[in-house]
Each structure stands twice: as structure tokens, then as C-alpha cells.
Design an enzyme around this catalytic site. Structure first.
Site, PDB file in Angstrom:
ATOM      1  CB  CYS A  93      -0.920   0.003   1.220  1.00 53.61           C
ATOM      2  SG  CYS A  93      -1.990   1.461   1.281  1.00 53.61           S
ATOM      3  N   GLY A 226      -8.193  -7.778  -8.454  1.00 53.87           N
ATOM      4  CA  GLY A 226      -8.579  -6.708  -7.544  1.00 53.87           C
ATOM      5  C   GLY A 226      -9.831  -6.017  -8.016  1.00 53.87           C
TER       6      GLY A 226
END
Length: 322
Positions: A93, A226
Site C-alpha cells: 500500500c 482486484g
């Protein structure tokens, strides 16, 4: 044993327990991940709320954000005690908020720290501990540095790496831009599989179709979808048949919503809002006449509905035969 042949990525604000329950209706075999949960949230907050899940969600992995080995070990133990099938460490992230707390992609610059975190978690639990990472970060994006990272973490006992095949640019790009602007480099991830043949290498980034999944599975041990799995969830309806050899009939959109209805009714009965669940279902309304009306019912009209289940049934009628 957990199969990572096909998985759905951890996605903040999206892969909550309601989303996962819905996705499980579409595929029995896909490995599902939670949103990233920080060690601070679990150790200092309402950990029962963060770890809550439905038994139907399995196989299920908890993704943790953190960089203090002892804290991660305690949280991994919580995950195991709550029945999770895997713990995954977020090293991908790129947001400023997590960087400031030494969480996410910035950890790629600290391979030994990640190795220490992995070892602490592995010592604390018997379930698998895995890592999800980028192919690099700005200033540390050579292949040699990537190999140093993977090799160091491997030496701590990690055998499964999910590789988002983009670098993360930690200054100047938003998390959204970091999912699009750095180019996809599947070749770099494939080289990792050649150089670390003993490791399980899962490919993530930009995959949109089951055809592409099958192609990548000739090189990699698994694929992770995703945003495509969220915005177009019906792509998962044939995962079990095409990627796992299931002979079960492919579930229809209408059947999936019908199977979700009792779960929605129970959530409403417990004082919850139907929107908590149906916001994750909007992607079922793509690619057929009436799809736009389906999405409008569950995203706009829902906020005015006195009887939300009646509105749900109206939306379900638009899926009949689909």
C-alpha cells in the site's frame, strides 16, 4: 491447505465481510482477503468488530498492516484464534497515511524488518504467513533489490509471495494513481518465479478476464484479481469451473441475488442497512438490458425505500434469466 490459485485482493472500503459473503456465492474455491487491518486497530480498538466474519467466507485470509514484529505476532495469533486460514502482511500500500506509520510499500526499503515481522508471526501461529508486495519503490526499483527483498523474507520462512507487478511511487502519486500510472511489468514478476522456483509466486495487477488468468497460470502459481472482481463480480461465476475443474453448474446472476436475500434480511432484522450489502452488488448490473435500472434501484432508490426488501425483489426481477 489453502489454495492461492485464484484470489480476490484485499481492497480498502470494499472487501468487508458483506462483500466477501457475496463473492463466496459466486465462487466456492477463490481465496478471499479482508481489507487491510492495522495492528493498532486490533490491539487498541474493537478487535471483534474487525475480525468478525461469516463461516461461509472460508477460505479466508486476514491482511495486516504493521511493522512492529511483536504487535504483528499478537495480531496473527488473534487471526488464528478467530479461525482465519492465512495471515498476509501488506508491503504494497503506497498511501501517505500508512507510510507515516511504517506500513505498506515503504517496507520494501527495509527487507530485514519485513523478515523479522514474518518470523515473529510464523513463530506465533501455525497458519500460513504470506506477503503481498510491489516489484519495487521509487529509489529502490532494480531487479537486484527486489531479489534482495524476496530472498531476505524467504530466509525468514515465507514461502508465498503475491506480487503486484508495478513499482510504488511513494511521493507525488495518490494510491489511485499508483494503481494505474507505474507500468505493469509482468516480465519482472515472471523472472522472480524463474529465480525462486521453490517459492509460490502469485501475480496481481491489471488482470481482467479468466482467459488472462489461465494464460498467467502457465507462468505463475496463482492469480489475484482486484478492482475487476469488485466492479464486475460476475467474472467470478466461472472461476470454479475454469480454474479449479468444478463440475457444478455456473450460478446465474439471479441465483446469486436470491441466495444473498436471506443474508440481507437478517442484516436488516439486526438493525443494519440494506445498503451496507447491496453497494457491493451493483457490479452484477453490467452488460444487459435493464442493468442501468438495476443499479439505480440499489444505489439511488434504496435511500428512499420504506420497504427495502421489496425494492430488492424489484431489482431481482431485472436479473431473471441472467
Amino acid at each position: 491447505m489453502v489454495s492461492r490459485r485464484f484470489s480476490v485482493a484485499p481492497m480498502m472500503d470494499w472487501t468487508d465481510r458483506h462483500c466477501r459473503f457475496f463473492l463466496r456465492l459466486l465462487s466456492k474455491h477463490a481465496l478471499l482477503y479482508t481489507e487491510m487491518v492495522t495492528t493498532g486497530a486490533l490491539l487498541n480498538g474493537d478487535h471483534e468488530r474487525f475480525l468478525r466474519h461469516n463461516e461461509a467466507e472460508h477460505p479466508l485470509a486476514l491482511q495486516l498492516g504493521g511493522s512492529v514484529p511483536l504487535d504483528l505476532a499478537m495480531c496473527a495469533r488473534m487471526a488464528q484464534d478467530h479461525g482465519y486460514d492465512e495471515v498476509n502482511l501488506n508491503v504494497g500500500c503506497p498511501s501517505d497515511r500508512v507510510q507515516n506509520n511504517m506500513i505498506g510499500a515503504c517496507l520494501m526499503g527495509h527487507p530485514q524488518l519485513v523478515a523479522d515481522c514474518v518470523k515473529a508471526m510464523r513463530d506465533a501461529v501455525s497458519i500460513p504467513v504470506t506477503v503481498k508486495h510491489r516489484i519495487g519503490i521509487n529509489g529502490r526499483d532494480s531487479y537486484e533489490q527486489l531479489c534482495d527483498f524476496v530472498g531476505t523474507v524467504r530466509d525468514a520462512g515465507c514461502t508465498s509471495f503475491t506480487v503486484h507487478a508495478r513499482i510504488a511511487i511513494l511521493e507525488g502519486l495518490s494510491p489511485k494513481e499508483n494503481r494505474d500510472i507505474p507500468p505493469l511489468r509482468y516480465d519482472v514478476a515472471a523472472r522472480l518465479k524463474v529465480d525462486f522456483p521453490e517459492l509460490e509466486i502469485i501475480l496481481n495487477g491489471g488482470i481482467k478476464t479468466l482467459e488472462a488468468c489461465r494464460e498467467h497460470l502457465q507462468t505463475f502459481d496463482g492469480v489475484m484479481l482486484g478492482r475487476e472482481a469488485y466492479h464486475n463480480p460476475y467474472v467470478m461465476a466461472e472461476v470454479d469451473q475454469q480454474l479449479f475443474g468444478s463440475t457444478a453448474p455456473v450460478i446465474s446472476r439471479a441465483e446469486a441475488l436470491a441466495q444473498l436475500r436471506p443474508y440481507i434480511a437478517a442484516h436488516i432484522e439486526a438493525g443494519g442497512s440494506m445498503h451496507h450489502i447491496t453497494r457491493h452488488v451493483l457490479g452484477l448490473g453490467t452488460g444487459f438490458p435493464g442493468a442501468r435500472k438495476f443499479r439505480q434501484l440499489l444505489s439511488v432508490d434504496i435511500h428512499k425505500a420504506k420497504e427495502p426488501l421489496v425494492l430488492l425483489d424489484q431489482a431481482a426481477e431485472l436479473l431473471e434469466g441472467r
